[in-house]
Motif scaffolding. Sequence first.
Motif, short mmCIF file in Angstrom:
data_model
loop_
_atom_site.label_atom_id
_atom_site.label_comp_id
_atom_site.label_asym_id
_atom_site.label_seq_id
_atom_site.Cartn_x
_atom_site.Cartn_y
_atom_site.Cartn_z
N VAL A 120 -28.85 10.21 2.63
CA VAL A 120 -27.59 9.60 2.21
C VAL A 120 -27.00 10.34 1.01
CG1 VAL A 120 -26.55 7.52 1.21
CG2 VAL A 120 -28.11 7.32 3.15
N VAL A 121 -27.85 10.61 0.03
CA VAL A 121 -27.37 11.28 -1.19
C VAL A 121 -26.90 12.70 -0.89
CG1 VAL A 121 -28.05 12.15 -3.45
CG2 VAL A 121 -28.77 9.88 -2.73
N VAL A 122 -27.72 13.47 -0.17
CA VAL A 122 -27.37 14.87 0.10
C VAL A 122 -26.13 14.97 0.97
CG1 VAL A 122 -28.14 16.96 1.29
CG2 VAL A 122 -29.69 15.76 -0.26
N LEU A 123 -26.07 14.18 2.05
CA LEU A 123 -24.89 14.22 2.91
C LEU A 123 -23.65 13.73 2.16
CD1 LEU A 123 -26.39 12.96 6.29
CD2 LEU A 123 -25.58 15.26 5.75
N GLY A 124 -23.82 12.73 1.31
CA GLY A 124 -22.70 12.26 0.51
C GLY A 124 -22.17 13.33 -0.41
N LEU A 125 -23.06 14.06 -1.06
CA LEU A 125 -22.64 15.15 -1.94
C LEU A 125 -21.96 16.27 -1.15
CD1 LEU A 125 -25.77 15.38 -4.27
CD2 LEU A 125 -23.49 14.61 -4.92
N GLN A 126 -22.47 16.57 0.03
CA GLN A 126 -21.84 17.61 0.84
C GLN A 126 -20.44 17.20 1.28
OE1 GLN A 126 -24.42 18.69 4.10
NE2 GLN A 126 -26.01 19.52 2.77
N VAL A 127 -20.29 15.96 1.74
CA VAL A 127 -18.98 15.48 2.18
C VAL A 127 -17.99 15.46 1.02
CG1 VAL A 127 -17.71 13.48 3.05
CG2 VAL A 127 -19.84 14.17 4.15
N ALA A 128 -18.43 14.93 -0.13
CA ALA A 128 -17.54 14.83 -1.28
C ALA A 128 -17.09 16.22 -1.75
CB ALA A 128 -18.23 14.08 -2.42
N SER A 129 -18.02 17.16 -1.79
CA SER A 129 -17.68 18.52 -2.24
C SER A 129 -16.78 19.23 -1.24
CB SER A 129 -18.96 19.32 -2.46
OG SER A 129 -19.80 18.71 -3.41
N ALA A 130 -17.12 19.12 0.04
CA ALA A 130 -16.30 19.76 1.07
C ALA A 130 -14.91 19.16 1.10
CB ALA A 130 -16.97 19.61 2.44
N ALA A 131 -14.78 17.86 0.85
CA ALA A 131 -13.47 17.21 0.85
C ALA A 131 -12.57 17.81 -0.22
CB ALA A 131 -13.63 15.71 0.62
N VAL A 132 -13.13 18.07 -1.39
CA VAL A 132 -12.35 18.70 -2.46
C VAL A 132 -11.88 20.09 -2.05
CG1 VAL A 132 -12.45 19.58 -4.82
CG2 VAL A 132 -13.49 17.38 -4.27
N ALA A 241 -35.02 23.24 2.24
CA ALA A 241 -34.50 24.24 1.31
C ALA A 241 -33.07 24.64 1.68
CB ALA A 241 -35.41 25.47 1.31
N VAL A 242 -32.81 24.77 2.97
CA VAL A 242 -31.45 25.10 3.43
C VAL A 242 -30.46 24.04 3.01
CG1 VAL A 242 -29.99 25.30 5.49
CG2 VAL A 242 -32.14 26.57 5.35
N GLU A 243 -30.79 22.76 3.23
CA GLU A 243 -29.87 21.68 2.89
C GLU A 243 -29.65 21.58 1.38
OE1 GLU A 243 -27.98 20.05 4.78
OE2 GLU A 243 -28.83 20.58 6.72
N VAL A 244 -30.70 21.74 0.61
CA VAL A 244 -30.59 21.65 -0.85
C VAL A 244 -29.74 22.79 -1.39
CG1 VAL A 244 -31.90 21.86 -2.99
CG2 VAL A 244 -32.69 20.32 -1.20
N ALA A 245 -29.98 24.01 -0.90
CA ALA A 245 -29.20 25.15 -1.36
C ALA A 245 -27.73 25.02 -0.97
CB ALA A 245 -29.78 26.44 -0.77
N THR A 246 -27.47 24.60 0.24
CA THR A 246 -26.08 24.40 0.70
C THR A 246 -25.36 23.40 -0.17
OG1 THR A 246 -26.70 24.89 2.99
CG2 THR A 246 -24.63 23.73 2.65
N THR A 247 -26.03 22.31 -0.50
CA THR A 247 -25.42 21.28 -1.33
C THR A 247 -25.09 21.81 -2.72
OG1 THR A 247 -26.70 19.59 -0.14
CG2 THR A 247 -25.74 18.95 -2.25
N GLY A 248 -26.01 22.57 -3.30
CA GLY A 248 -25.75 23.14 -4.62
C GLY A 248 -24.57 24.08 -4.64
N VAL A 249 -24.48 24.94 -3.62
CA VAL A 249 -23.35 25.88 -3.53
C VAL A 249 -22.03 25.13 -3.39
CG1 VAL A 249 -22.32 27.73 -2.16
CG2 VAL A 249 -24.79 27.73 -2.60
#
Length: 256
Positions: A120-132, A241-249
């Motif tokens: 939930v947290v990781v997908l939420g961060l990805q969606v929020a960042s991609a939305a911006v 590791a892939v998901e964590v790195a993607t989220t950080g970027v």
Amino acid sequence: MSTRTLDGWRLAVGTLTVFRVAPPQRVDRDTARTAALLAPVAFAPAAVLAAGAAGLLAMVVPGTVAALLAVGLVAWLTRAIHLDGLADTADGLGSGRPAPRALEIMRRGDVGPMGVVTLVVVLGLQVASAAVLLERGWGWLAVALALCAGRGALVIAARRGVPAARPDGLGTVFASSVPLAAGATLWAVLAVPLALGAWLAGASWWLGPLAAAVGAALAWYLVRAATRRLGGITGDVLGAAVEVATTGVLIVLAAG
């Protein structure tokens, strides 16, 4: 193209995407090393497809809706294997159990509370960042480049000196297959298109190299934690590791 390169390409595409390719003739550490180094390029068609579709949708709907589509498409185009690895890794590391028991928890097909919260947290961060990013000009390209760069986490997880936690599985093939210099070079190369993506999206170009540094650091920390707790990496740790790195970027690029 040499047989080793072709096998590495087939392993990367066949493992990271739903696209059908002929199976590699050999799957050994040489093949795994090539696959890890080619992973960002092998994933590029899927990344452009997901981010491009979201970019078109963002012209008529809010960025959050388009970002949800992008994240959903990526999950579909990858069979959600990285998300599955993230959830299993969170359950294993969060269990507090000794390594054998933690590995057993990770091997099971179910998802526990730690895995659910992490998703939930990781997908939420990805969606929020991609939305911006999708609400900016050329932001879809920045999203696509972030998705590709995140696959560079494989060279960090598979770097020399990191053992496999099990005697079988995907982690065994990838473990200790990538020289440190090759992995560092790949991330230095990834910083260049990320800088271009940040600039085209209206942010400072230096956010690209910063995003690469943050993504690589997060993947390194996760792999270090897994190695200390589990004794090495598994296929689940590779996906996490892939998901964590993607989220950080994505977060760093969106911060611009």
